[in-house]
Design an enzyme around this catalytic site. Sequence first.
Site, PDB file in Angstrom:
ATOM      1  N   ARG A 100      44.993  46.347  29.149  1.00 33.49           N
ATOM      2  CA  ARG A 100      44.106  46.243  30.299  1.00 33.49           C
ATOM      3  C   ARG A 100      43.707  47.468  30.193  1.00 33.49           C
ATOM      4  NH1 ARG A 100      45.147  43.559  36.106  1.00 33.49           N
ATOM      5  NH2 ARG A 100      45.054  41.748  34.857  1.00 33.49           N
ATOM      6  N   HIS A 127      38.084  38.317  30.855  1.00 32.30           N
ATOM      7  CA  HIS A 127      39.419  38.141  31.287  1.00 32.30           C
ATOM      8  C   HIS A 127      40.267  36.921  30.346  1.00 32.30           C
ATOM      9  CE1 HIS A 127      43.228  38.663  33.213  1.00 32.30           C
ATOM     10  NE2 HIS A 127      42.859  38.268  34.189  1.00 32.30           N
ATOM     11  N   GLN A 130      43.293  35.102  31.087  1.00 29.32           N
ATOM     12  CA  GLN A 130      43.260  34.354  32.675  1.00 29.32           C
ATOM     13  C   GLN A 130      42.878  32.704  32.300  1.00 29.32           C
ATOM     14  OE1 GLN A 130      43.993  34.845  35.832  1.00 29.32           O
ATOM     15  NE2 GLN A 130      43.704  32.790  36.002  1.00 29.32           N
ATOM     16  N   ASP A 222      36.472  34.181  42.752  1.00 28.42           N
ATOM     17  CA  ASP A 222      37.475  35.489  42.405  1.00 28.42           C
ATOM     18  C   ASP A 222      36.830  36.575  43.610  1.00 28.42           C
ATOM     19  OD1 ASP A 222      38.778  37.713  41.171  1.00 28.42           O
ATOM     20  OD2 ASP A 222      37.298  37.758  39.538  1.00 28.42           O
ATOM     21  N   CYS A 262      41.886  33.132  40.423  1.00 29.73           N
ATOM     22  CA  CYS A 262      42.836  33.845  39.583  1.00 29.73           C
ATOM     23  C   CYS A 262      43.530  34.564  40.356  1.00 29.73           C
ATOM     24  CB  CYS A 262      41.764  34.758  38.582  1.00 29.73           C
ATOM     25  SG  CYS A 262      40.810  35.877  39.235  1.00 29.73           S
ATOM     26  N   ARG A 290      49.983  31.375  33.520  1.00 28.41           N
ATOM     27  CA  ARG A 290      49.740  32.517  32.836  1.00 28.41           C
ATOM     28  C   ARG A 290      50.765  32.715  31.687  1.00 28.41           C
ATOM     29  NH1 ARG A 290      46.363  36.326  34.695  1.00 28.41           N
ATOM     30  NH2 ARG A 290      46.450  37.191  32.557  1.00 28.41           N
TER      31      ARG A 290
HETATM   32  N1   CP Z   1      44.829  37.232  37.734  1.00 29.24           N
HETATM   33  C1   CP Z   1      45.534  38.466  37.417  1.00 29.24           C
HETATM   34  O1   CP Z   1      44.860  38.827  36.223  1.00 29.24           O
HETATM   35  O2   CP Z   1      46.243  39.032  38.085  1.00 29.24           O
HETATM   36  P1   CP Z   1      46.773  40.539  37.900  1.00 29.24           P
HETATM   37  O3   CP Z   1      45.742  41.528  38.000  1.00 29.24           O
HETATM   38  O4   CP Z   1      47.816  40.534  39.071  1.00 29.24           O
HETATM   39  O5   CP Z   1      47.451  40.509  36.493  1.00 29.24           O
HETATM   40  N1  NVA Z   2      37.618  40.224  38.772  1.00 29.22           N
HETATM   41  C1  NVA Z   2      38.924  40.732  39.192  1.00 29.22           C
HETATM   42  C2  NVA Z   2      39.936  40.088  38.473  1.00 29.22           C
HETATM   43  C3  NVA Z   2      41.415  40.287  38.779  1.00 29.22           C
HETATM   44  C4  NVA Z   2      42.412  39.615  38.252  1.00 29.22           C
HETATM   45  C5  NVA Z   2      38.995  42.220  38.784  1.00 29.22           C
HETATM   46  O1  NVA Z   2      38.637  42.854  37.901  1.00 29.22           O
HETATM   47  O2  NVA Z   2      39.659  42.889  39.515  1.00 29.22           O
END
Ligand code: CP
Ligand code: NVA
Length: 329
Positions: A100, A127, A130, A222, A262, A290
Site C-alpha cells: 500500500r 484499489h 477492494q 467512498d 469500502c 475482503r
Molecule cells: N477499505 C479499505 O481498504 O480499508 P482499510 O483502509 O482499512 O484497509
Molecule cells: N479512497 C480512500 C479509500 C480508503 C480505503 C482512500 O484512498 O483513502
Amino acid sequence: MTQHYLTVDSLSAGELLAVLDLADELKADRRWREDLHGCSIGMIFEKPSTRTRISFEVAIRELGGHPVVLNTGDLQLGRGETIEDTARVLSRYLSAVVVRTFAQSPLELLAGAGSIPVINALTDFSHPCQVLADLQTIREYKGHLSGLKLAYLGDGNNVAHSLLRAGALTGMHVAVASPPGYEPIPQVVGVAERHAREHGGTVTVTADPLEAAADADVVYTDVWASMGQEVEHDARLLLFRPYQVGSQVMQAARPDAIVLHCLPAHRDEEIAASVLDGDQSVVWTQAENRLHTQKALLLHLLTGGEDQRDGAQTAHLPADAPVRTPSRW
Ligand code: CP
Ligand code: NVA
C-alpha cells in the site's frame, strides 16, 4: 511468467470470475488450509489500514503461509535504497509482496525488477483488492453481475477507478457522479469504455447524482477526502454535499438496491447514518469479503488457483528451496 495484481485488469475477465468463484468456495468452507505452506509473504504499508492489512494477514495465515509485515520506515528504502534493489532482495526471501503506497509507479518498478507477484493494496490511483470484495458481495446479494446498474457517487478516486474497470469487465452498467473537477481520470474512463463495449456493459460519467442513482441496483460511495488529502477535507465538504448517499438518492435507486461503502465511513458526510446503518446496507459483509477474495487472489497468483489440500504440490517458494517448485520460479 510472474503474474502481478497491480490494477483490476491485471486479471482477464475470465480470471476475475474464477477468483470470485474460488472466493465463494473459500467463504463456504473457512477451514484452515496448507496451500501456502512454506511461503513467506511481505506486506509493506505506507498508509494506515484496518481492513486490508488485517484481512491479508489473516488470509495468509489461514492458507498456511507466513505474513511478514513491514513499514517503509523499517526498510532501507527510507534511506535511499532503490525500489529495484529492494525488489531483487525481497524476491530471494518472499513468495509475494503486498504493497500500500501513494503513487502507482513504485509498484510497477517492484514488479519489473523482482521475480515475485506484487499485489496492490491501494495506491492513489487504484484499489483493485477492494473491488474483488465488492463484486463478491454484489453477486452474493444479486446472484449475478452482468446487466446490473452500479451507481458510484462522490470523488473520482482510486476506488472509483477500480470499480469502473471491474464493473465494465463484468458487463455491469457503471454510472459515476462526481462534482466537476473531481471526475475519474479520462484515461481510466477510456479503458472502462473499451471493456464495457467488449463485455456488454456501459459507462456513464455525470455531474448529476440523481441521474447516476436512477434505477441503480447497487449504490456505492467512498470518503470525500482520501488518505493524503486531509487538508482539503473542509473545502470538499461543501462541494460534495449534493453527492451524499441519503434518502433522495435511495429513492432514485431501485427499491431493492444494496448499498456498498469500502469503509472507513464518515456518517452524515458521504453517506447518511440512516443509510449506512439501514436495511439496504451490506457494508459489513463487504468488509468480510475482503478476506475471502484476497485468499482466492493469493491462491490464483501463487498456485494457479488449484486446490492443493492433498499436498500434491507446494506453492511458490524461493528458488533454492528444497521442495518441488512450480515452473514460474
Ligand atoms: N477499505 C479499505 O481498504 O480499508 P482499510 O483502509 O482499512 O484497509
Ligand atoms: N479512497 C480512500 C479509500 C480508503 C480505503 C482512500 O484512498 O483513502
